[in-house]
Design a protein around this motif. Structure first.
Motif, PDB file in Angstrom:
ATOM      1  N   VAL A   5       0.837  -1.192   0.000  1.00 28.14           N
ATOM      2  CA  VAL A   5       0.000   0.000   0.000  1.00 28.14           C
ATOM      3  C   VAL A   5       0.880   1.253   0.000  1.00 28.14           C
ATOM      4  N   VAL A   6       1.439   1.587   1.115  1.00 23.11           N
ATOM      5  CA  VAL A   6       2.288   2.760   1.266  1.00 23.11           C
ATOM      6  C   VAL A   6       3.250   2.523   2.417  1.00 23.11           C
ATOM      7  N   ARG A   7       4.074   3.506   2.697  1.00 25.76           N
ATOM      8  CA  ARG A   7       5.035   3.430   3.788  1.00 25.76           C
ATOM      9  C   ARG A   7       4.345   3.575   5.125  1.00 25.76           C
ATOM     10  N   ALA A   8       4.922   2.951   6.147  1.00 22.89           N
ATOM     11  CA  ALA A   8       4.362   3.053   7.499  1.00 22.89           C
ATOM     12  C   ALA A   8       5.479   3.321   8.495  1.00 22.89           C
ATOM     13  N   THR A   9       5.179   4.094   9.515  1.00 27.80           N
ATOM     14  CA  THR A   9       6.118   4.423  10.567  1.00 27.80           C
ATOM     15  C   THR A   9       5.531   3.988  11.899  1.00 27.80           C
ATOM     16  N   VAL A  10       6.401   3.665  12.835  1.00 30.80           N
ATOM     17  CA  VAL A  10       5.978   3.239  14.167  1.00 30.80           C
ATOM     18  C   VAL A  10       6.381   4.302  15.175  1.00 30.80           C
ATOM     19  N   VAL A  48      -7.356  -3.809   3.655  1.00 31.15           N
ATOM     20  CA  VAL A  48      -5.897  -3.868   3.759  1.00 31.15           C
ATOM     21  C   VAL A  48      -5.525  -4.837   4.870  1.00 31.15           C
ATOM     22  N   LYS A  49      -4.358  -5.443   4.709  1.00 26.95           N
ATOM     23  CA  LYS A  49      -3.864  -6.403   5.690  1.00 26.95           C
ATOM     24  C   LYS A  49      -2.600  -5.843   6.328  1.00 26.95           C
ATOM     25  N   VAL A  50      -2.557  -5.880   7.670  1.00 28.98           N
ATOM     26  CA  VAL A  50      -1.395  -5.437   8.436  1.00 28.98           C
ATOM     27  C   VAL A  50      -0.648  -6.671   8.915  1.00 28.98           C
ATOM     28  N   GLY A  51       0.654  -6.671   8.708  1.00 27.49           N
ATOM     29  CA  GLY A  51       1.485  -7.773   9.172  1.00 27.49           C
ATOM     30  C   GLY A  51       2.765  -7.239   9.780  1.00 27.49           C
ATOM     31  N   VAL A  52       3.596  -8.125  10.291  1.00 30.28           N
ATOM     32  CA  VAL A  52       4.923  -7.743  10.773  1.00 30.28           C
ATOM     33  C   VAL A  52       5.961  -8.629  10.099  1.00 30.28           C
ATOM     34  N   ARG A  53       7.103  -8.058   9.852  1.00 29.16           N
ATOM     35  CA  ARG A  53       8.233  -8.782   9.284  1.00 29.16           C
ATOM     36  C   ARG A  53       9.463  -8.483  10.122  1.00 29.16           C
ATOM     37  N   THR A  54      10.376  -9.436  10.153  1.00 28.42           N
ATOM     38  CA  THR A  54      11.645  -9.218  10.838  1.00 28.42           C
ATOM     39  C   THR A  54      12.545  -8.454   9.889  1.00 28.42           C
ATOM     40  N   ARG A  55      12.855  -7.221  10.252  1.00 26.12           N
ATOM     41  CA  ARG A  55      13.775  -6.416   9.444  1.00 26.12           C
ATOM     42  C   ARG A  55      14.079  -5.117  10.175  1.00 26.12           C
ATOM     43  N   GLY A  56      15.056  -4.404   9.671  1.00 27.35           N
ATOM     44  CA  GLY A  56      15.447  -3.138  10.269  1.00 27.35           C
ATOM     45  C   GLY A  56      16.432  -3.339  11.402  1.00 27.35           C
ATOM     46  N   CYS A  57      16.874  -2.266  11.969  1.00 33.15           N
ATOM     47  CA  CYS A  57      17.903  -2.331  13.015  1.00 33.15           C
ATOM     48  C   CYS A  57      17.325  -2.630  14.397  1.00 33.15           C
ATOM     49  N   ASN A  58      15.992  -2.633  14.538  1.00 34.79           N
ATOM     50  CA  ASN A  58      15.410  -2.856  15.856  1.00 34.79           C
ATOM     51  C   ASN A  58      14.555  -4.111  15.943  1.00 34.79           C
ATOM     52  N   GLY A  59      14.442  -4.867  14.867  1.00 34.70           N
ATOM     53  CA  GLY A  59      13.772  -6.162  14.954  1.00 34.70           C
ATOM     54  C   GLY A  59      12.557  -6.368  14.085  1.00 34.70           C
ATOM     55  N   LEU A  60      11.484  -5.602  14.289  1.00 36.73           N
ATOM     56  CA  LEU A  60      10.227  -5.814  13.579  1.00 36.73           C
ATOM     57  C   LEU A  60       9.805  -4.567  12.816  1.00 36.73           C
ATOM     58  N   SER A  61       9.062  -4.782  11.747  1.00 38.74           N
ATOM     59  CA  SER A  61       8.546  -3.679  10.957  1.00 38.74           C
ATOM     60  C   SER A  61       7.149  -4.045  10.470  1.00 38.74           C
ATOM     61  N   TYR A  62       6.219  -3.090  10.445  1.00 40.91           N
ATOM     62  CA  TYR A  62       4.869  -3.355   9.966  1.00 40.91           C
ATOM     63  C   TYR A  62       4.836  -3.353   8.445  1.00 40.91           C
ATOM     64  N   THR A  63       3.955  -4.173   7.889  1.00 43.93           N
ATOM     65  CA  THR A  63       3.710  -4.185   6.454  1.00 43.93           C
ATOM     66  C   THR A  63       2.231  -3.916   6.219  1.00 43.93           C
ATOM     67  N   LEU A  64       1.926  -3.273   5.125  1.00 46.10           N
ATOM     68  CA  LEU A  64       0.544  -3.007   4.718  1.00 46.10           C
ATOM     69  C   LEU A  64       0.380  -3.479   3.286  1.00 46.10           C
ATOM     70  N   GLU A  65      -0.662  -4.261   3.038  1.00 44.83           N
ATOM     71  CA  GLU A  65      -0.915  -4.766   1.700  1.00 44.83           C
ATOM     72  C   GLU A  65      -2.409  -4.750   1.418  1.00 44.83           C
ATOM     73  N   TYR A  66      -2.774  -4.627   0.146  1.00 43.85           N
ATOM     74  CA  TYR A  66      -4.161  -4.800  -0.245  1.00 43.85           C
ATOM     75  C   TYR A  66      -4.491  -6.276  -0.112  1.00 43.85           C
ATOM     76  N   THR A  67      -5.742  -6.589   0.201  1.00 44.52           N
ATOM     77  CA  THR A  67      -6.138  -7.989   0.284  1.00 44.52           C
ATOM     78  C   THR A  67      -7.518  -8.193  -0.341  1.00 44.52           C
ATOM     79  N   LYS A  68      -7.670  -9.364  -0.956  1.00 44.75           N
ATOM     80  CA  LYS A  68      -8.943  -9.707  -1.600  1.00 44.75           C
ATOM     81  C   LYS A  68      -9.843 -10.522  -0.699  1.00 44.75           C
ATOM     82  N   SER A  69      -9.269 -11.095   0.378  1.00 46.11           N
ATOM     83  CA  SER A  69     -10.076 -11.920   1.278  1.00 46.11           C
ATOM     84  C   SER A  69      -9.424 -11.988   2.654  1.00 46.11           C
ATOM     85  N   LYS A  70     -10.210 -12.443   3.618  1.00 42.95           N
ATOM     86  CA  LYS A  70      -9.736 -12.625   4.992  1.00 42.95           C
ATOM     87  C   LYS A  70      -9.048 -13.975   5.097  1.00 42.95           C
TER      88      LYS A  70
END
Length: 129
Positions: A5-10, A48-70
Motif C-alpha cells: 500500500v504505502v510506507r508506514a512508521t511506528v 488492507v492487511k497489516v502484518g509484521v516482518r523481521t527487518r530493520g535495526c530494531n527487529g520488527l517492521s509493519y507491512t501493509l498490503e491490499y487484500t482480496k479476502s480474509k
C-alpha cells in the motif's frame, strides 16, 4: 500476490494514554479516509492487511498490503466501513494501537501509535516489544 500500500512508521506512545477498545486496532478518521480512497481504485480488494516482518535495526517492521479476502487466522477490524485484517503474527504487537495517516509537505504515511513498543530505530521503521 498482494501489492504494497504505502510506507508506514511506528511511534512508541508511552506518555500518551490511548483509550482501550474491544478492537485490537483503532483507526483515526484520516486513516479511514485514506484507506477508502486507496480502495476506491481497487474494486476487487476488500481491505488492507497489516502484518509484521523481521527487518530493520530494531527487529520488527509493519507491512501493509491490499487484500482480496480474509485469511483463516486473520483478525478483522471494521471501522466506519473500512476493513483491516491483522495477520496472526502481528496480532499481539498491535493490541491497543492507533493507526493514523499523516500528511505534510514532504511525506505522507500511515503511523502506528503503539503503547506496547519498548524501543524504535532512529528512522521509525522498525521496533521491538
Amino acid at each position: 500476490m498482494a501489492s504494497s500500500v504505502v510506507r508506514a512508521t511506528v511511534r512508541a506512545v508511552s506518555k500518551r494514554k490511548l483509550q482501550a477498545t474491544r478492537a485490537a486496532l483503532t483507526l483515526t478518521p484520516s486513516a479511514v479516509q485514506k484507506i477508502k480512497q486507496l480502495l476506491k481504485d481497487k474494486p476487487d480488494h476488500v481491505g488492507v492487511k497489516v502484518g509484521v516482518r523481521t527487518r530493520g535495526c530494531n527487529g520488527l517492521s509493519y507491512t501493509l498490503e491490499y487484500t482480496k479476502s480474509k485469511g483463516d487466522s486473520d483478525e478483522e477490524v471494521v471501522q466506519d466501513g473500512v476493513r483491516v485484517f491483522i495477520e496472526k503474527k502481528a496480532q499481539l504487537t498491535l493490541l491497543g494501537t492507533e493507526m493514523d495517516y499523516v500528511e505534510d509537505k514532504l511525506s505522507s504515511e500511515f503511523v502506528f501509535n503503539n503503547p506496547n513498543i519498548k524501543g524504535t530505530c532512529g528512522c521509525g521503521e522498525s521496533f521491538n516489544i
